[in-house]
Design a protein around this motif. Structure first.
Motif, PDB file in Angstrom:
ATOM      1  N   ASP A   1       0.815  -1.220   0.000  1.00 15.88           N
ATOM      2  CA  ASP A   1       0.000   0.000   0.000  1.00 15.88           C
ATOM      3  C   ASP A   1       0.848   1.269   0.000  1.00 15.88           C
ATOM      4  O   ASP A   1       1.710   1.457   0.861  1.00 15.88           O
ATOM      5  CB  ASP A   1      -0.920   0.014   1.228  1.00 15.88           C
ATOM      6  CG  ASP A   1      -2.061  -0.989   1.099  1.00 15.88           C
ATOM      7  OD1 ASP A   1      -2.832  -0.863   0.123  1.00 15.88           O
ATOM      8  OD2 ASP A   1      -2.166  -1.903   1.934  1.00 15.88           O
TER       9      ASP A   1
ATOM     10  N   TRP B   1      -3.398   3.182  -1.615  1.00 17.22           N
ATOM     11  CA  TRP B   1      -3.954   2.421  -0.494  1.00 17.22           C
ATOM     12  C   TRP B   1      -5.208   1.670  -0.909  1.00 17.22           C
ATOM     13  O   TRP B   1      -6.146   2.271  -1.440  1.00 17.22           O
ATOM     14  CB  TRP B   1      -4.269   3.384   0.667  1.00 17.22           C
ATOM     15  CG  TRP B   1      -4.736   2.682   1.904  1.00 17.22           C
ATOM     16  CD1 TRP B   1      -4.132   1.635   2.523  1.00 17.22           C
ATOM     17  CD2 TRP B   1      -5.906   2.985   2.675  1.00 17.22           C
ATOM     18  NE1 TRP B   1      -4.840   1.269   3.644  1.00 17.22           N
ATOM     19  CE2 TRP B   1      -5.935   2.071   3.760  1.00 17.22           C
ATOM     20  CE3 TRP B   1      -6.912   3.940   2.564  1.00 17.22           C
ATOM     21  CZ2 TRP B   1      -6.939   2.086   4.714  1.00 17.22           C
ATOM     22  CZ3 TRP B   1      -7.910   3.952   3.509  1.00 17.22           C
ATOM     23  CH2 TRP B   1      -7.932   3.037   4.577  1.00 17.22           C
ATOM     24  N   MET B   2      -5.224   0.368  -0.680  1.00 15.79           N
ATOM     25  CA  MET B   2      -6.359  -0.521  -0.918  1.00 15.79           C
ATOM     26  C   MET B   2      -6.743  -0.666  -2.399  1.00 15.79           C
ATOM     27  O   MET B   2      -7.766  -1.258  -2.710  1.00 15.79           O
ATOM     28  CB  MET B   2      -7.584  -0.091  -0.104  1.00 15.79           C
ATOM     29  CG  MET B   2      -7.387  -0.210   1.396  1.00 15.79           C
ATOM     30  SD  MET B   2      -6.939  -1.878   1.932  1.00 15.79           S
ATOM     31  CE  MET B   2      -8.468  -2.391   2.719  1.00 15.79           C
TER      32      MET B   2
ATOM     33  N   ASN C   1      -1.022  -5.542   5.681  1.00 10.23           N
ATOM     34  CA  ASN C   1      -2.454  -5.608   5.408  1.00 10.23           C
ATOM     35  C   ASN C   1      -2.914  -7.081   5.371  1.00 10.23           C
ATOM     36  O   ASN C   1      -2.114  -8.001   5.481  1.00 10.23           O
ATOM     37  CB  ASN C   1      -2.755  -4.884   4.086  1.00 10.23           C
ATOM     38  CG  ASN C   1      -4.125  -4.228   4.094  1.00 10.23           C
ATOM     39  OD1 ASN C   1      -5.069  -4.746   4.674  1.00 10.23           O
ATOM     40  ND2 ASN C   1      -4.237  -3.090   3.435  1.00 10.23           N
TER      41      ASN C   1
ATOM     42  N   ARG D   1      -6.681  -8.737   1.196  1.00  9.65           N
ATOM     43  CA  ARG D   1      -6.288  -7.568   0.418  1.00  9.65           C
ATOM     44  C   ARG D   1      -5.069  -7.878  -0.469  1.00  9.65           C
ATOM     45  O   ARG D   1      -4.966  -7.447  -1.609  1.00  9.65           O
ATOM     46  CB  ARG D   1      -5.952  -6.401   1.369  1.00  9.65           C
ATOM     47  CG  ARG D   1      -5.688  -5.062   0.674  1.00  9.65           C
ATOM     48  CD  ARG D   1      -4.257  -4.871   0.341  1.00  9.65           C
ATOM     49  NE  ARG D   1      -3.957  -3.612  -0.340  1.00  9.65           N
ATOM     50  CZ  ARG D   1      -4.079  -3.405  -1.638  1.00  9.65           C
ATOM     51  NH1 ARG D   1      -4.540  -4.351  -2.414  1.00  9.65           N
ATOM     52  NH2 ARG D   1      -3.748  -2.250  -2.169  1.00  9.65           N
TER      53      ARG D   1
END
Ligand SMILES: [Mg+2]
Length: 166
Positions: A35, A41-42, A70, A74
């Motif tokens: 990330d 991010w994500m 994470n 993910r």
């Protein structure tokens, strides 16, 4: 403790990494944060540019592993999309998952670089094991509240550390 928080190299992005310079340093394997290092991010999917760049590194013989704090959910689909092994819930800066990544890649601390956007996980974790550490500027603006808090501390740690462009 200060020296454990300073990266060996501070670059604009992963694309500023020069594979030839790494090779001359004896680096054979790269541990990547996910990330805000490889993608925002994500973000679930790699950009074509990223996929091409990772493929190029692999083609040059570099071993790679994604090391993310994470979740498995993910990390898994992303890792599959780029064909790079990944360790989730890595617990950076703890040493254990770095050792596991090096075992996967067949490398040692002397032949491994750690790449990431955060001082207190990616740089600290890599430095503890004496890897070559590369800090990159965070990709995108979205981040977790936890990360936002750590950025304040990072700014203090990184006083006087300059970003290089290659
Ligand atoms: Mg990150």
């Amino acid at each position: 403790m200060g020296r454990f928080l300073r990266p060996d190299l501070f670059l604009e992005s992963v694309y500023a990494i020069d594979p030839e310079k790494l090779r001359r340093r004896g680096i054979r394997g790269l541990v990547f944060d996910l990330d805000m290092t490889l993608v925002e991010w994500m973000e679930q999917r790699p950009s074509p540019r990223l996929a091409g760049w990772l493929g190029n590194l692999s083609g040059q013989g570099f071993r790679m592993c994604i090391l993310s704090n994470n979740s498995h959910q993910r990390v898994r689909s992303f890792a599959a999309a780029v064909g790079v092994p990944a360790i989730s819930w890595a617990g950076k800066p703890l040493a254990r998952s770095y050792r596991r990544a090096m075992r996967l890649m067949g490398t040692t601390p002397a032949t491994t670089a750690a790449v990431g956007d955060q001082v207190f996980t990616d740089v600290w974790g890599g430095n503890r094991l004496h890897l070559f550490t590369i800090l990159v500027l965070p990709l995108g603006r979205r981040q977790s509240p936890h990360t936002r808090f750590l950025r304040h501390l990072e700014r203090w740690v990184l006083r006087g550390v300059e970003v290089r462009h290659s």
